[in-house]
Enzyme design. Structure first.
Site, PDB file in Angstrom:
ATOM      1  N   GLU A 258       9.552  16.857  14.384  1.00 21.06           N
ATOM      2  CA  GLU A 258      10.126  16.444  13.101  1.00 21.06           C
ATOM      3  C   GLU A 258       9.526  17.339  12.013  1.00 21.06           C
ATOM      4  O   GLU A 258       8.340  17.239  11.704  1.00 21.06           O
ATOM      5  CB  GLU A 258       9.821  14.979  12.807  1.00 21.06           C
TER       6      GLU A 258
ATOM      7  N   SER B 229       5.516   8.533  10.089  1.00 21.79           N
ATOM      8  CA  SER B 229       5.672   9.377  11.270  1.00 21.79           C
ATOM      9  C   SER B 229       5.445   8.563  12.538  1.00 21.79           C
ATOM     10  O   SER B 229       4.787   7.519  12.525  1.00 21.79           O
ATOM     11  CB  SER B 229       4.672  10.537  11.223  1.00 21.79           C
TER      12      SER B 229
ATOM     13  N   CYS C  85      13.724  10.552   6.385  1.00 24.15           N
ATOM     14  CA  CYS C  85      13.727  10.210   7.807  1.00 24.15           C
ATOM     15  C   CYS C  85      15.142  10.159   8.356  1.00 24.15           C
ATOM     16  O   CYS C  85      15.340  10.165   9.569  1.00 24.15           O
ATOM     17  CB  CYS C  85      13.025   8.876   8.040  1.00 24.15           C
TER      18      CYS C  85
ATOM     19  N   LYS D 136       0.877  -1.167   0.000  1.00 27.02           N
ATOM     20  CA  LYS D 136       0.000   0.000   0.000  1.00 27.02           C
ATOM     21  C   LYS D 136       0.915   1.217   0.000  1.00 27.02           C
ATOM     22  O   LYS D 136       1.407   1.652   1.025  1.00 27.02           O
ATOM     23  CB  LYS D 136      -0.905   0.000   1.242  1.00 27.02           C
TER      24      LYS D 136
ATOM     25  N   GLU E  30      -0.526   7.540  -1.340  1.00 25.61           N
ATOM     26  CA  GLU E  30      -1.412   8.033  -2.392  1.00 25.61           C
ATOM     27  C   GLU E  30      -0.886   9.316  -3.027  1.00 25.61           C
ATOM     28  O   GLU E  30      -1.416   9.770  -4.054  1.00 25.61           O
ATOM     29  CB  GLU E  30      -2.827   8.244  -1.849  1.00 25.61           C
TER      30      GLU E  30
END
Length: 496
Positions: A381, A227, A282, A174, A177
């Protein structure tokens, strides 16, 4: 009229039937380039059914056949890197060289997984007891899934699917999007490489699809990168449903720069690691911890480099940094700069102003000095082209600052002192450490992952720990006695 990006189920493109879709943008122009179908729970059911049927056959494939498919996939991915990089740049915005670098690091994981005959070797003990041998094997889980972020639409899926497929599982991806097309390109390459239909599946979607994956009883394990709040939620929901889960969360990566560091090397490294991919990594360095007298020279050296960076469309030659992924994210990052300035940080280089492309989701590079641990630019972050400099007096103060942070993904130290570097790697409470290396992403035959709030679960991603995650161990104890000596014995089995 924009095109529609679909799912990939049972070896072919499958149009969505949920009636829901989302826009996909070209971040360099700000224009909608396509729409992506968003899966319903019923479509997840169909994908799992296809994957489950394929998994039953694929687990029976010999290790040599699996390895051959992986080698073929590797060659196709290598040959088609320019095509895939162009897709990534068009939907993510990162420059072409960065997109190609992402694919190259993903290729390393495919190469590692292609050695699956060696990776799945078990152990064997002869004569563990009189006439008894014991051996261990690792077997696939069945259907596993990966939920991946927008910032690495090729590399992170390859971190997951290569090992999962090599181990004999069927894999459901997945993707984000926001940039979904890379996943379909990868699916087509797997098919060309000879992977049976259904072993690699792509379901496009949003939270509806993720929740359906986490709840589905036919999926045995889920890998996630994103996240920290979402990673925590995915870990809790997935494990509550009885799944094995590895959920990699956010980061606040620090670079500790000691007074004896090579100033030019450190400045070059920090700029590269802080602003590459517009900071949407990240493993980006978002905090430079300057120790003692090197602070001002380091700030000056970074500041002088930033105006030399070319910001623009990542598809254009000579571009160093592209746009951010969406207008909303660009505005959020700019808001952090506003907050940092209001809290007392010195804005040395201001990415909110200056010459930027008039279209697209662009933000310039920002350098903030005199940042303190109480400011949101330090605690949160940001995931954008913002570098904060925190000044400390001693190595011990800098180490304590890093260890106190709730994130513990990656860190780096810049120094000429081998003793200081060795002490740092021993003392620092972070999962990945660089010594004069700004982005310490491990090579494919090690494993990737942080500590504390940067990882939920017990297993790091890819490498040897990835093989363990996508398999479960079984121990077999066997004896082939002489029937003439067989007798009933109700005592507890002994090995002596």
């Amino acid at each position: 009229m924009s095109s529609t990006i679909t799912h990939w189920i049972d070896g072919r493109a499958r149009a969505g039937v949920s009636g829901r879709e989302a826009p996909v943008y070209n971040p360099a122009t700000g224009q909608v380039s396509a729409h992506v179908d968003l899966a319903s729970a019923e479509e997840i059911d169909a994908a799992v059914a296809s994957a489950a049927a394929a998994a039953r056959e694929w687990r029976n494939a010999s290790l040599s056949r699996r390895s051959a498919v992986l080698f073929a996939f590797r060659e196709l991915l290598h040959q088609r890197t320019p095509d895939l990089a162009a897709i990534i740049t068009a939907e993510h915005g990162k420059v072409l060289s960065d997109a190609e670098g992402e694919i190259a690091r993903g290729l390393e994981n495919v190469e590692f997984a292609a050695g699956v005959p060696n990776l799945l070797k078990g152990g064997f003990t002869e004569q563990a007891a009189s006439g008894v041998d014991v051996y261990s094997i690792r077997q696939p889980l069945g259907v596993v899934a990966g939920v991946t972020p927008f910032n690495f639409p090729a590399m992170v899926p390859l971190w997951m699917c290569a090992n999962a497929i090599a181990c004999g599982n069927a894999f459901i991806l997945k993707p984000s999007e926001k940039d979904p097309s890379a996943a379909l390109f990868i699916a087509q390459l797997w098919q060309e490489a000879g992977l049976p239909d259904g072993v690699f599946t792509v379901v496009q979607g949003d939270k509806v699809a993720v929740d359906a994956i986490l709840d589905h009883p036919g999926i045995s394990a889920v890998s996630f990168v994103g996240s920290t709040p979402i990673a925590r939620s995915i870990y809790e929901r997935g494990t509550a449903a009885g799944k094995r889960v590895q959920a990699l969360g956010g980061a606040k990566n620090h670079a500790l720069v000691l007074p004896d560091a090579d100033l030019d090397l450190a400045a070059d490294a920090v700029v590269s690691a802080a602003y590459g991919a517009a900071g949407e990594r990240c493993m980006a360095l978002s905090v430079a911890v300057a120790v003692g007298d090197i602070a001002q020279p380091l700030v000056d050296a970074i500041a002088v480099r930033l105006p030399k960076l070319t910001i623009g469309d990542g598809a254009e030659p000579g571009t160093d940094m592209g746009p951010l992924i969406t207008a909303e994210h660009r505005d959020k990052v700019a808001g952090y700069v506003d907050a940092g300035e209001a809290a007392g940080a010195e804005v040395v280089v201001d990415g909110r102003s200056g010459e930027l492309p008039s279209e697209g989701f662009f933000l310039g590079t920002t350098l903030l000095d005199h940042v303190t641990p109480q400011m949101t630019v330090y605690t949160d972050e940001i995931f954008g082209p913002v570098l904060s400099v925190v000044r400390v007096d001693t190595y011990e103060e800098g180490l304590a600052l890093i260890n106190a942070n709730p994130y513990a993904n990656g860190t780096a130290i810049f120094t000429r002192d081998g003793g200081a570097a060795r002490q740092f790697q021993y003392d620092v409470q972070v999962g990945m450490v660089g010594i004069n290396v700004p982005i310490p992403v491990p090579v494919a035959y090690y494993s990737f992952g942080g500590w504390k709030d940067s990882l939920f679960g017990d297993t790091h991603m890819y490498g040897p720990e990835g093989i363990s995650f996508y398999t479960r161990g079984k121990v077999v104890t066997q004896r082939w006695p002489d029937p003439a000596t067989s007798s009933v014995d109700l005592g507890f089995p002994r090995t002596r």
